[in-house]
Design a protein around this motif. Structure first.
Motif, PDB file in Angstrom:
ATOM      1  N   LYS A  53      32.090  56.068  16.995  1.00 16.05           N
ATOM      2  CA  LYS A  53      32.086  57.487  16.612  1.00 16.05           C
ATOM      3  C   LYS A  53      32.054  58.384  17.848  1.00 16.05           C
ATOM      4  N   ARG A  54      31.228  58.010  18.828  1.00 16.92           N
ATOM      5  CA  ARG A  54      31.159  58.819  20.055  1.00 16.92           C
ATOM      6  C   ARG A  54      32.482  58.760  20.821  1.00 16.92           C
ATOM      7  N   LEU A  55      33.105  57.584  20.893  1.00 19.45           N
ATOM      8  CA  LEU A  55      34.374  57.454  21.628  1.00 19.45           C
ATOM      9  C   LEU A  55      35.514  58.201  20.947  1.00 19.45           C
ATOM     10  N   ARG A  56      35.467  58.332  19.651  1.00 24.64           N
ATOM     11  CA  ARG A  56      36.507  59.105  18.952  1.00 24.64           C
ATOM     12  C   ARG A  56      36.457  60.570  19.372  1.00 24.64           C
ATOM     13  N   ARG A  57      35.274  61.049  19.702  1.00 27.55           N
ATOM     14  CA  ARG A  57      35.096  62.435  20.079  1.00 27.55           C
ATOM     15  C   ARG A  57      35.234  62.653  21.590  1.00 27.55           C
ATOM     16  N   ASP A  58      34.764  61.689  22.370  1.00 25.68           N
ATOM     17  CA  ASP A  58      34.741  61.841  23.830  1.00 25.68           C
ATOM     18  C   ASP A  58      35.043  60.482  24.466  1.00 25.68           C
ATOM     19  N   PRO A  59      36.189  60.329  25.112  1.00 25.64           N
ATOM     20  CA  PRO A  59      36.589  59.020  25.644  1.00 25.64           C
ATOM     21  C   PRO A  59      35.946  58.635  26.979  1.00 25.64           C
ATOM     22  N   ARG A  60      35.113  59.512  27.544  1.00 26.96           N
ATOM     23  CA  ARG A  60      34.472  59.180  28.835  1.00 26.96           C
ATOM     24  C   ARG A  60      33.496  58.023  28.669  1.00 26.96           C
ATOM     25  N   VAL A  61      33.489  57.101  29.654  1.00 24.38           N
ATOM     26  CA  VAL A  61      32.528  56.007  29.674  1.00 24.38           C
ATOM     27  C   VAL A  61      32.076  55.758  31.108  1.00 24.38           C
ATOM     28  N   VAL A  62      30.938  55.080  31.216  1.00 25.57           N
ATOM     29  CA  VAL A  62      30.466  54.571  32.493  1.00 25.57           C
ATOM     30  C   VAL A  62      30.141  53.097  32.257  1.00 25.57           C
ATOM     31  N   ALA A  63      30.669  52.227  33.115  1.00 24.27           N
ATOM     32  CA  ALA A  63      30.457  50.783  32.981  1.00 24.27           C
ATOM     33  C   ALA A  63      29.657  50.261  34.158  1.00 24.27           C
ATOM     34  N   ALA A  64      28.707  49.373  33.872  1.00 22.67           N
ATOM     35  CA  ALA A  64      27.912  48.711  34.908  1.00 22.67           C
ATOM     36  C   ALA A  64      27.504  47.343  34.391  1.00 22.67           C
ATOM     37  N   VAL A  65      27.524  46.346  35.243  1.00 14.49           N
ATOM     38  CA  VAL A  65      27.086  45.008  34.850  1.00 14.49           C
ATOM     39  C   VAL A  65      25.608  45.071  34.486  1.00 14.49           C
ATOM     40  N   CYS A  66      25.243  44.333  33.421  1.00 10.48           N
ATOM     41  CA  CYS A  66      23.854  44.336  32.961  1.00 10.48           C
ATOM     42  C   CYS A  66      23.489  42.959  32.432  1.00 10.48           C
ATOM     43  N   ASP A  67      22.234  42.814  31.995  1.00 13.19           N
ATOM     44  CA  ASP A  67      21.838  41.579  31.329  1.00 13.19           C
ATOM     45  C   ASP A  67      21.996  41.760  29.818  1.00 13.19           C
ATOM     46  N   VAL A  68      21.647  40.744  29.058  1.00 16.14           N
ATOM     47  CA  VAL A  68      21.844  40.771  27.609  1.00 16.14           C
ATOM     48  C   VAL A  68      21.083  41.921  26.933  1.00 16.14           C
ATOM     49  N   ARG A  69      20.018  42.378  27.543  1.00 21.78           N
ATOM     50  CA  ARG A  69      19.233  43.481  26.981  1.00 21.78           C
ATOM     51  C   ARG A  69      19.701  44.854  27.450  1.00 21.78           C
ATOM     52  N   GLY A  70      20.719  44.870  28.298  1.00 25.94           N
ATOM     53  CA  GLY A  70      21.253  46.141  28.761  1.00 25.94           C
ATOM     54  C   GLY A  70      20.627  46.653  30.042  1.00 25.94           C
ATOM     55  N   ASN A  71      19.786  45.849  30.662  1.00 23.35           N
ATOM     56  CA  ASN A  71      19.145  46.268  31.911  1.00 23.35           C
ATOM     57  C   ASN A  71      20.129  46.161  33.068  1.00 23.35           C
ATOM     58  N   VAL A  72      20.363  47.270  33.729  1.00 22.32           N
ATOM     59  CA  VAL A  72      21.262  47.319  34.885  1.00 22.32           C
ATOM     60  C   VAL A  72      20.412  47.150  36.136  1.00 22.32           C
ATOM     61  N   ALA A  73      20.799  46.214  36.991  1.00 23.71           N
ATOM     62  CA  ALA A  73      20.041  45.957  38.219  1.00 23.71           C
ATOM     63  C   ALA A  73      20.079  47.181  39.137  1.00 23.71           C
ATOM     64  N   GLU A  74      18.990  47.387  39.851  1.00 21.26           N
ATOM     65  CA  GLU A  74      18.934  48.492  40.795  1.00 21.26           C
ATOM     66  C   GLU A  74      20.030  48.288  41.845  1.00 21.26           C
ATOM     67  N   GLY A  75      20.777  49.337  42.100  1.00 22.97           N
ATOM     68  CA  GLY A  75      21.858  49.263  43.081  1.00 22.97           C
ATOM     69  C   GLY A  75      23.184  48.780  42.529  1.00 22.97           C
ATOM     70  N   ALA A  76      23.218  48.415  41.247  1.00 25.46           N
ATOM     71  CA  ALA A  76      24.482  47.957  40.657  1.00 25.46           C
ATOM     72  C   ALA A  76      25.488  49.107  40.637  1.00 25.46           C
ATOM     73  N   GLU A  77      26.727  48.783  40.893  1.00 22.57           N
ATOM     74  CA  GLU A  77      27.765  49.810  40.911  1.00 22.57           C
ATOM     75  C   GLU A  77      28.090  50.268  39.493  1.00 22.57           C
ATOM     76  N   ARG A  78      28.169  51.567  39.305  1.00 26.61           N
ATOM     77  CA  ARG A  78      28.543  52.170  38.020  1.00 26.61           C
ATOM     78  C   ARG A  78      29.924  52.783  38.193  1.00 26.61           C
ATOM     79  N   VAL A  79      30.809  52.467  37.265  1.00 27.86           N
ATOM     80  CA  VAL A  79      32.196  52.896  37.385  1.00 27.86           C
ATOM     81  C   VAL A  79      32.555  53.772  36.192  1.00 27.86           C
ATOM     82  N   GLU A  80      33.040  54.985  36.462  1.00 23.62           N
ATOM     83  CA  GLU A  80      33.445  55.904  35.403  1.00 23.62           C
ATOM     84  C   GLU A  80      34.872  55.597  34.982  1.00 23.62           C
TER      85      GLU A  80
END
Length: 133
Positions: A53-80
């Motif tokens: 529903k959110r993507l239908r309205r706004d296609p912007r995303v940010v991607a970052a590698v994480c663990d199964v619980r969604g925890n992103v490691a400190e210093g991990a690269e985030r890509v828009e």
């Protein structure tokens, strides 16, 4: 972003934290299975999810590698990037990429959902493009 400029950690990761945006601009991060092929990131999610529903309205995303619980490691690269939702043949391609990466785990999730919904697969594909791709 060209294939060789997508961060290696994003190519190798097991899960990606995919942030989508609410109407008020607040980001909502969710861990998802994904695959990188060429200069695109491919993921899938339930068709009735808030993420769709959110993507239908706004296609912007940010991607970052994480663990199964969604925890992103400190210093991990985030890509828009910019996402688009896909079905049909494009969704089949997403499914092939994910089944190659996750093998039996993918089928353990996909087939029961298909049976429960009488053959209708309750998923939508997400294709993420990055700047310069």
């Amino acid at each position: 972003m060209t294939p060789d400029t997508i961060p290696d950690e994003l190519r190798r990761g097991r899960y990606v934290s995919l942030t989508t945006f609410r109407k008020n601009g607040t980001g909502v991060a969710t861990p998802v299975w994904y695959a990188v092929d060429g200069d695109r990131l491919y993921a899938w999610t339930r068709t009735d999810s808030w993420k769709v529903k959110r993507l239908r309205r706004d296609p912007r995303v940010v991607a970052a590698v994480c663990d199964v619980r969604g925890n992103v490691a400190e210093g991990a690269e985030r890509v828009e990037g910019t996402a688009r939702l896909v079905t049909g043949e494009e969704l089949r391609r997403v499914r092939r990429l994910l089944s190659r990466k996750y093998t039996w785990q993918f089928w353990a999730v996909d087939w029961p959902a298909t049976v429960a919904r009488l053959g209708k697969r309750p998923h939508t594909g997400i294709v993420v493009s990055f700047p310069g791709s």
